[in-house]
Enzyme design. Structure first.
Site, mmCIF file in Angstrom:
data_model
loop_
_atom_site.group_PDB
_atom_site.id
_atom_site.type_symbol
_atom_site.label_atom_id
_atom_site.label_comp_id
_atom_site.label_asym_id
_atom_site.label_seq_id
_atom_site.Cartn_x
_atom_site.Cartn_y
_atom_site.Cartn_z
ATOM 1 N N SER A 159 0.859 -1.264 0.103
ATOM 2 C CA SER A 159 0.021 0.018 -0.014
ATOM 3 C C SER A 159 1.060 1.294 -0.046
ATOM 4 O O SER A 159 1.595 1.584 1.262
ATOM 5 C CB SER A 159 -0.865 -0.088 1.458
ATOM 6 O OG SER A 159 -1.678 1.195 1.293
ATOM 7 N N LYS A 185 -1.321 -1.069 -4.034
ATOM 8 C CA LYS A 185 -2.523 -0.146 -3.854
ATOM 9 C C LYS A 185 -1.971 1.199 -3.937
ATOM 10 O O LYS A 185 -0.826 1.518 -3.087
ATOM 11 C CB LYS A 185 -2.898 -1.002 -2.672
ATOM 12 C CG LYS A 185 -3.672 0.182 -1.703
ATOM 13 C CD LYS A 185 -4.635 -0.675 -0.879
ATOM 14 C CE LYS A 185 -4.618 -0.036 0.517
ATOM 15 N NZ LYS A 185 -5.393 -0.563 1.663
ATOM 16 N N LYS A 187 -2.803 5.032 -2.572
ATOM 17 C CA LYS A 187 -3.678 5.969 -1.773
ATOM 18 C C LYS A 187 -4.094 7.098 -2.853
ATOM 19 O O LYS A 187 -3.281 7.739 -3.469
ATOM 20 C CB LYS A 187 -3.095 6.298 -0.549
ATOM 21 C CG LYS A 187 -3.031 5.344 0.449
ATOM 22 C CD LYS A 187 -4.017 4.983 1.093
ATOM 23 C CE LYS A 187 -4.018 3.999 2.336
ATOM 24 N NZ LYS A 187 -5.232 3.472 2.751
ATOM 25 N N ASP A 212 -7.199 3.062 -2.909
ATOM 26 C CA ASP A 212 -7.949 3.312 -1.756
ATOM 27 C C ASP A 212 -7.956 4.919 -1.304
ATOM 28 O O ASP A 212 -7.030 5.666 -1.330
ATOM 29 C CB ASP A 212 -6.922 2.505 -0.362
ATOM 30 C CG ASP A 212 -7.603 2.604 0.789
ATOM 31 O OD1 ASP A 212 -8.944 3.191 0.531
ATOM 32 O OD2 ASP A 212 -7.153 2.215 1.755
ATOM 33 N N GLU A 237 -11.402 0.980 -3.072
ATOM 34 C CA GLU A 237 -11.556 0.658 -1.736
ATOM 35 C C GLU A 237 -12.074 1.797 -1.017
ATOM 36 O O GLU A 237 -11.531 3.029 -1.144
ATOM 37 C CB GLU A 237 -10.136 0.275 -1.011
ATOM 38 C CG GLU A 237 -10.438 -0.243 0.320
ATOM 39 C CD GLU A 237 -8.835 -0.527 0.843
ATOM 40 O OE1 GLU A 237 -7.809 -0.903 0.250
ATOM 41 O OE2 GLU A 237 -8.570 -0.706 2.161
ATOM 42 N N ASP A 262 -13.773 -1.132 3.706
ATOM 43 C CA ASP A 262 -12.689 -1.435 4.490
ATOM 44 C C ASP A 262 -13.482 -0.725 5.759
ATOM 45 O O ASP A 262 -14.028 -1.521 6.696
ATOM 46 C CB ASP A 262 -11.816 -0.714 4.129
ATOM 47 C CG ASP A 262 -10.481 -0.534 5.507
ATOM 48 O OD1 ASP A 262 -10.826 -0.835 6.306
ATOM 49 O OD2 ASP A 262 -9.215 0.024 5.020
ATOM 50 N N LYS A 286 -9.547 -6.582 8.163
ATOM 51 C CA LYS A 286 -8.554 -6.262 9.031
ATOM 52 C C LYS A 286 -9.229 -6.878 10.288
ATOM 53 O O LYS A 286 -10.090 -6.442 10.847
ATOM 54 C CB LYS A 286 -8.402 -4.940 9.149
ATOM 55 C CG LYS A 286 -7.844 -4.027 7.876
ATOM 56 C CD LYS A 286 -7.742 -2.404 8.247
ATOM 57 C CE LYS A 286 -7.131 -2.004 6.995
ATOM 58 N NZ LYS A 286 -7.432 -0.438 7.009
ATOM 59 N N GLY A 314 -4.024 -4.262 6.378
ATOM 60 C CA GLY A 314 -2.989 -3.930 7.195
ATOM 61 C C GLY A 314 -3.260 -2.521 7.831
ATOM 62 O O GLY A 314 -3.911 -1.684 7.403
HETATM 63 O O1 OSB Z 1 -7.211 2.156 4.714
HETATM 64 O O2 OSB Z 1 -6.015 0.401 4.526
HETATM 65 C C1 OSB Z 1 -6.193 1.419 5.020
HETATM 66 C C2 OSB Z 1 -2.957 2.220 6.855
HETATM 67 C C3 OSB Z 1 -3.423 2.724 7.930
HETATM 68 C C4 OSB Z 1 -4.732 3.161 8.180
HETATM 69 C C5 OSB Z 1 -5.538 2.462 7.040
HETATM 70 C C6 OSB Z 1 -5.057 1.992 5.876
HETATM 71 C C7 OSB Z 1 -3.547 1.709 5.831
HETATM 72 C C8 OSB Z 1 -3.262 1.159 4.650
HETATM 73 C C9 OSB Z 1 -1.667 0.555 5.088
HETATM 74 O O3 OSB Z 1 -3.369 1.056 3.755
HETATM 75 C C10 OSB Z 1 -1.680 -1.067 4.711
HETATM 76 C C11 OSB Z 1 -0.513 -1.578 5.431
HETATM 77 O O4 OSB Z 1 0.541 -1.380 4.781
HETATM 78 O O5 OSB Z 1 -0.266 -2.271 6.549
HETATM 79 MG MG MG Z 2 -8.243 1.123 3.382
#
Ligand code: OSB
Ligand code: MG
Length: 396
Positions: A159, A185, A187, A212, A237, A262, A286, A314
């Protein structure tokens, strides 16, 4: 007192091994500690809701007859991703969750007793995770085996946080591709979306890619979001509100790209509502967000029965939570690569060993040995500890 009908419902869709795990009596704890750590990230992780420069996490340590189980709470110190924080989780664990873990109660009875405690899934998951690690270690079993699953290689996914410039984003994606990640992924947020995704797709035409938004858009942005259909994303996402299901159900038919939820999904009931309304075609699980591994397994079973793929999200966990997420992915239904990336991209120095590394073909091997299979390094744990507190072990 738990009714057997409640236990039966709790077990719906779970394997026989998993069901007998819920009949496991907990036994008395000799010592309980809450440890707050702060581990610096290699670089800040930016999302549409917040940017984090360190991983602050509440850890729970349970000791019984010389065996030790650890759980990592996925709550942040702030309420920007979810409502819970490290401080609220610490309070819930100490005042309401741990006292229910009375010696002689089974794990299933404990989980049912927590239904009276509304919400606070991340706090619940922390205690559940620590007990599962403890039980697995006492039995000398790796966590996946305790859950009734054989070991298997885990696919990798990365991510990539919001980046300041497009060239910088492209460099990050290139690095991930070279390292062999199975999917990437990105952001996204308002003003940093279609053109950025277009540029990545142009440079990497065949890369399994997704975006995401962490809830940055509204249904009024539907036409704009539909522009992302041009880039063969595997999913988008959580484009809409962090607690929304209905608006996502209105958005999905306006897009070709599958939606993935999510933030909105905190339980099996939420997942059932989302699937019923066709609010998403993929689910991010999660384990901390849904209250632990048992609820995760129930959601994954439901999704598998409905033909909806799930993957493990994650929360930038330390090596402790990261190892748990690897074991989680051995459960049936986890068919897509998750947010499971190498330790070194988060931390110069982590508190747990061994680190997560990508093996040949981008696959990740489960850590061996009992429980989560990772151990905390005492010196590094000490270095990154903000505070430590002894909690009252539960009494019958
Ligand atoms: O939205 O998935 C998410 C990290 C912190 C809070 C929300 C998210 C995330 C990630 C990182 O996308 C996922 C990771 O690398 O652990
Ligand atoms: Mg997410």
């Amino acid at each position: 007192m738990a009714q057997s009908a409640d236990i039966e419902t709790l077990c719906l869709g779970l394997s026989k091994n998993f069901q007998s795990l819920l009949e496991e009596p907990l036994g008395p704890l000799d010592r309980v500690d809450a440890v707050l750590v702060s581990v610096p990230f290699v670089e800040p992780f930016g999302t549409s809701v917040a940017s984090w420069a360190v991983k602050e996490a509440l850890l729970l340590r349970l000791e019984q007859d010389g065996a030790v189980g650890w759980g990592e709470c996925v709550a942040d110190p702030d309420p920007y991703y979810a409502g819970e924080t490290t401080v609220t989780a610490r309070h819930l664990i100490q005042a309401f969750l741990l006292p229910e873990a009375r010696p002689g109660r089974t794990l299933g009875e404990l989980l049912l007793s927590w239904r009276r405690v509304r919400g606070n899934e991340m706090a619940k998951a922390t205690v559940e995770n620590a007990f599962l690690d403890l039980i697995a270690r006492r039995k000398g079993l790796p966590l996946h085996a305790l859950l009734g699953q054989p070991a298997r290689p885990i696919p990798s996914g990365i991510s990539i946080g919001l980046r300041p410039t497009l060239p910088d984003l492209l460099a990050k994606v290139e690095e991930a591709v070279e390292q062999g990640y199975h999917r990437v992924k990105l952001k996204i947020q308002r003003g940093q979306d279609v053109a950025w995704v277009a540029a990545v797709r142009e440079r990497f035409p065949d890369l399994p890619l997704m975006a995401d938004a962490n809830g940055d858009y509204s249904l009024a942005d539907a036409d704009h979001l539909a522009e992302l259909d041009a880039f063969a994303l595997t999913m988008i996402e959580q484009p809409l509100g962090y607690h929304d299901i209905v608006q996502h159900a209105r958005l999905q038919p306006r897009l070709k790209t599958p939606l993935c939820l999510d933030e909105s999904i905190h339980s099996l009931d939420d997942a059932e509502a989302a699937l019923h309304l066709d609010a998403c075609r993929i689910l991010n699980i999660k384990q901390g967000r849904v209250g632990g591994l048992v609820e995760s397994a129930r959601i994954a079973a439901l999704c598998a029965a409905r033909g909806v793929p799930v993957w493990s999200g994650g929360m930038d966990e330390t090596g402790l939570g990261r190892a748990l997420n690897l074991h989680l992915q051995t459960l049936p239904g986890f068919t897509l690569p998750g947010d499971t990336s190498e330790t070194r991209r988060y931390f110069r120095e982590d508190i747990a060993d061994p680190p997560v590394v990508l093996g040949p073909g981008g696959w990740i091997a489960l850590p061996g040995g009992p429980g989560t299979g990772v151990t905390l390094d005492p010196a590094r744990l000490e270095r990154y500890t903000l505070g430590r507190e002894r909690l009252q072990p539960p009494v019958s």
